[in-house]
Design a protein around this motif. Structure first.
Motif, short mmCIF file in Angstrom:
data_model
loop_
_atom_site.label_atom_id
_atom_site.label_comp_id
_atom_site.label_asym_id
_atom_site.label_seq_id
_atom_site.Cartn_x
_atom_site.Cartn_y
_atom_site.Cartn_z
N GLU A 33 -1.23 9.13 1.76
CA GLU A 33 -2.40 8.24 1.75
C GLU A 33 -3.55 8.86 0.96
O GLU A 33 -4.68 8.91 1.44
CB GLU A 33 -2.84 7.91 3.18
CG GLU A 33 -1.84 7.04 3.88
CD GLU A 33 -2.31 6.60 5.24
OE1 GLU A 33 -2.84 7.45 5.98
OE2 GLU A 33 -2.16 5.41 5.57
N ARG B 246 2.08 12.57 11.65
CA ARG B 246 2.01 11.56 10.59
C ARG B 246 3.34 11.36 9.89
O ARG B 246 3.66 10.26 9.46
CB ARG B 246 0.92 11.95 9.58
CG ARG B 246 -0.43 12.12 10.28
CD ARG B 246 -1.55 12.32 9.32
NE ARG B 246 -1.74 11.17 8.46
CZ ARG B 246 -2.54 11.17 7.42
NH1 ARG B 246 -3.19 12.25 7.08
NH2 ARG B 246 -2.66 10.09 6.68
N MET C 53 0.85 -1.21 0.00
CA MET C 53 0.00 0.00 0.00
C MET C 53 0.87 1.24 0.00
O MET C 53 1.89 1.29 0.67
CB MET C 53 -0.89 -0.01 1.24
CG MET C 53 -2.04 0.94 1.13
SD MET C 53 -2.76 1.13 2.75
CE MET C 53 -2.08 2.67 3.23
N THR C 54 0.46 2.20 -0.78
CA THR C 54 1.29 3.40 -0.89
C THR C 54 0.97 4.39 0.21
O THR C 54 -0.18 4.79 0.38
CB THR C 54 1.06 4.06 -2.26
OG1 THR C 54 1.22 3.07 -3.27
CG2 THR C 54 2.05 5.18 -2.48
N LEU C 55 1.97 4.77 0.96
CA LEU C 55 1.79 5.79 1.99
C LEU C 55 1.96 7.17 1.39
O LEU C 55 1.15 8.07 1.58
CB LEU C 55 2.83 5.60 3.10
CG LEU C 55 2.59 4.55 4.16
CD1 LEU C 55 3.80 4.46 5.04
CD2 LEU C 55 1.36 4.91 4.97
N GLU D 16 3.32 7.77 10.71
CA GLU D 16 3.31 6.67 9.74
C GLU D 16 4.60 6.62 8.94
O GLU D 16 4.97 5.59 8.40
CB GLU D 16 2.13 6.85 8.77
CG GLU D 16 0.80 6.63 9.43
CD GLU D 16 -0.22 7.68 9.00
OE1 GLU D 16 -0.73 7.57 7.89
OE2 GLU D 16 -0.47 8.61 9.80
N ARG E 254 4.99 0.67 3.04
CA ARG E 254 5.48 0.36 4.39
C ARG E 254 6.78 -0.42 4.24
O ARG E 254 6.83 -1.62 4.40
CB ARG E 254 4.43 -0.43 5.15
CG ARG E 254 3.14 0.38 5.28
CD ARG E 254 2.14 -0.26 6.21
NE ARG E 254 0.89 0.48 6.17
CZ ARG E 254 0.65 1.61 6.83
NH1 ARG E 254 1.59 2.14 7.60
NH2 ARG E 254 -0.50 2.23 6.72
#
Lengths: 292, 348
Positions: free
Chosen positions: A70, A89, A1-3, A172, A32
């Motif tokens: 995100e 974040r 998943m692309t942050l 994150e 991640r």
């Protein structure tokens, strides 16, 4: 998943001699994972980190086709909204804890401040959290360290404190800007391992900025090689030694190797054509389906 | 932990030694000051005997006074006597006022302290925030205004500003009291406790006298305050700029702190220490250097006293005043040294 997704990021500074472009149109995605950014001084790697955090001060100008955290755009947000992203974040650990900790505030106050700013809550709870974070970075005597001032701790300890402070609000993404360059070789591995473990446990994305190719190869999943404000090559860290770009090859060749000793290391030859060339992307589709 | 008590004892020894060193350097400084004033007093081409006996005295009278004043003794004995006198608070008698120099100083020094304190207060309360904002918004409107304000403060002669101030605010507008510390009706009406009229009138509970004294002090204090503001705001600005480019400021911003917290909680805390020295020095210079202001505003303070005594060749008064000013300077330095140690964790 692309942050984090960045497309065509540019950072420029107007000067008397015309516009200086520190970062000239770079694109990458961060999942991640542990993403290494390697390049020599002035290649724009630190400026990239600061641009993501919205910390490029005027007169610097940041532009991009896309910069999303995100899926939400974070490019040139108003200060107030950007402040809720910074620390909360996306966070950053800098090079030298001697300079990056406030010399006249206790370590405890500095960690509690970082945590309470985003999590709120009462002071005692924040203190507990700070102690817990200090234990997480393997500080043996956290109670005493809470009341100590930055000059009273060693460099390796200072950097672990920085990591504890920056990870306290559970961001994150962590940008580590040469986090071990100012440390003794003997404590580097220790600090890196602690950072690695915390980042993995929390499933964070890490952008690891360094000029140390071997370190990045060992430590990261994927590496971006920057030269003169551009990404010249991007490849999986384990494939670093099969790099195709002449600049990356040149960097690797200028490192001494135990298994292939030479009398004289080659001097890195730079070519102007690298400044404008395309990014060499190596079989990343197999590593990160749906990635770049 | 076994090494802890050891370390603590060593720290205590270190602290004791550093305090001892401070006291020793303080004593040496004061001794040097007294030596210099003593030598000045002896090399001045003013015959102190002639000042006492007058120019129509006979040789016998002159010699008797010469001996009575101890001038026939060797210099080191004279210096030792001078030291003894000063330590017991005896600066001799002023020739122009006919009173003990100590009593004169007790009378004039509070006036100067009152003026200098209020002036410094104005300088700090306006100068520090001005300097901080100028640094935080470098190149902005506040910065430009602060630059002009400081430039004018540096370059305008104070006697001209003082005269213009009197003309405008006293002569034309009538907003403030004129020269002197008090209006005639309140003169001598307030019992002296501290010698600071603002304080004494409050102690006496005389609101009218307080307002009167305030209306007299506000103009000269504002002028002195303006000059210390010019200096303090420039120093604050450059201290702040230095701190704002430091790495820990980036850390504070990365944390997500507001700009105000970054500036006041992080950067300003680090400039308190050098700022204290600047403020102490500026206060010290107001204590001795407000002669022009005191003369223009007929302020019966120490600067005026020393100047008048000097012009009258009244060396006892001059030396007494000089020692008081010098001691104040040394004391202020000591005070800022102590505050340094309290505020800077690295010095503990």
């Amino acid at each position: 998943m692309t942050l984090l997704s960045v497309r065509n990021l540019r950072v420029s500074f107007p000067t008397r001699q015309g516009t200086f472009e520190a970062v000239r149109g770079i694109s990458f995605d961060l999942g991640r994972e542990r993403l290494g950014v390697v390049g020599e001084s002035g290649s724009g790697k630190s400026m990239t980190g600061r641009a993501i955090l919205g910390l490029v001060r005027p007169p610097g100008i940041v532009t991009a086709d896309r910069m999303e955290l995100e899926g939400q755009p974070i490019l040139n947000l108003p200060e107030g909204r950007m402040r809720r992203i910074r620390g909360r974040r996306i966070s950053m650990v800098m090079q030298d804890p001697k300079f990056s900790l406030n010399p006249v505030m206790t370590i405890g106050d500095q960690i509690v401040e970082a945590y309470r700013l985003h999590a709120g809550g009462a002071k005692p709870a924040a203190r507990q959290k700070a102690l817990e974070m200090l234990r997480a970075v393997q500080i043996r005597d956290p109670e005493r360290v809470m009341g100590a001032y930055p000059h009273e701790v060693s460099g390796g300890m200072g950097q672990r404190i920085m990591i504890a402070m920056m990870l306290a609000p559970d961001p994150e993404i962590l940008i580590a800007d040469e986090p071990t360059s100012a440390l003794d070789v003997s404590v580097r591995t220790e600090v890196l391992n602690i950072m690695d473990r915390l980042v993995r446990d929390r499933g964070m994305g890490l952008i690891f900025i360094s000029h140390d190719l071997n370190l990045v190869a060992q430590f990261c999943d994927r590496v971006l090689i920057m030269y003169a404000g551009r990404i010249v090559e991007t490849l999986a860290a384990k494939d670093l030694h099969q790099a195709r770009h002449p600049y990356t090859q040149g960097l690797l060749n200028s490192l001494p190797r135990l298994d292939a000793p030479v009398d004289r290391l080659p001097v890195l030859q730079r070519q102007d054509s690298w400044r404008e060339g395309d990014t060499i992307t190596q079989s990343l589709e197999t590593e990160f389906p749906g990635g770049l | 932990m076994p090494p802890a008590p050891n370390g603590r004892a060593a720290a205590r020894r270190r602290r004791a030694r550093s305090i001892g060193g401070t006291v020793l350097s303080l004593v040496l400084t004061l001794l040097g000051l007294l030596l210099v004033t003593f030598i000045i007093g002896r090399v001045m081409p003013i015959d102190p005997v002639l000042k006492v006996v007058g120019d129509r005295a006979t040789q016998a009278q002159y010699d008797a006074a010469y001996q009575a004043m101890g001038l026939d003794q060797p210099l080191y004995i004279q210096f030792a006597r001078y030291l003894g006198d000063v330590v017991t608070g005896d600066f001799g008698r002023s020739i122009s006022t006919g009173q003990l120099v100590v009593d004169d100083i007790k009378r004039v020094f509070p006036a100067t302290v009152e003026l200098a304190t209020l002036g410094t207060l104005i300088g700090v309360l306006i100068g520090v925030p001005l300097g901080v904002i100028a640094a935080a918004r470098r190149g902005g409107v506040v910065d430009q205004v602060a630059r002009v304000v400081a430039l004018v403060g540096y370059s305008m002669p104070i006697f001209w500003l003082g005269l213009m101030g009197l003309l405008v605010f006293y002569g034309i507008l009538g907003w403030v009291g004129g020269p002197g510390r008090q209006g005639i009706i309140y003169d001598g009406m307030i019992p002296t406790v501290t010698g600071l009229i603002l304080v004494d009138s409050l102690i006496a509970g005389d609101w009218g006298a307080f307002k009167d004294a305030f209306s007299h002090i506000i103009l000269p204090a504002s002028l002195l305050g303006y000059f210390s503001l010019a200096y303090i705001s420039r120093m604050t600005r450059s201290f702040m700029l230095e701190q704002l480019s430091a790495e820990y400021i980036t850390t504070a911003r990365v944390k997500g702190l507001s700009e105000r917290a970054v500036i006041w909680r992080h950067a300003f805390r680090n400039i308190r220490i050098p700022l204290i020295t600047v403020i102490a020095l500026s206060f010290g210079s107001l204590l001795e250097g407000s002669v022009l202001t005191e003369i223009i505003f007929s302020w019966p303070g120490l600067g005026q006293y020393i100047t008048k005594s000097l012009l009258a060749g009244d060396m006892n008064a001059v030396l007494g005043g000089t020692v008081v000013v010098g001691t104040c300077f040394v004391a202020l330095n000591l005070l800022s040294d102590i505050l340094y140690r309290v505020l800077d964790p690295r010095s503990k």
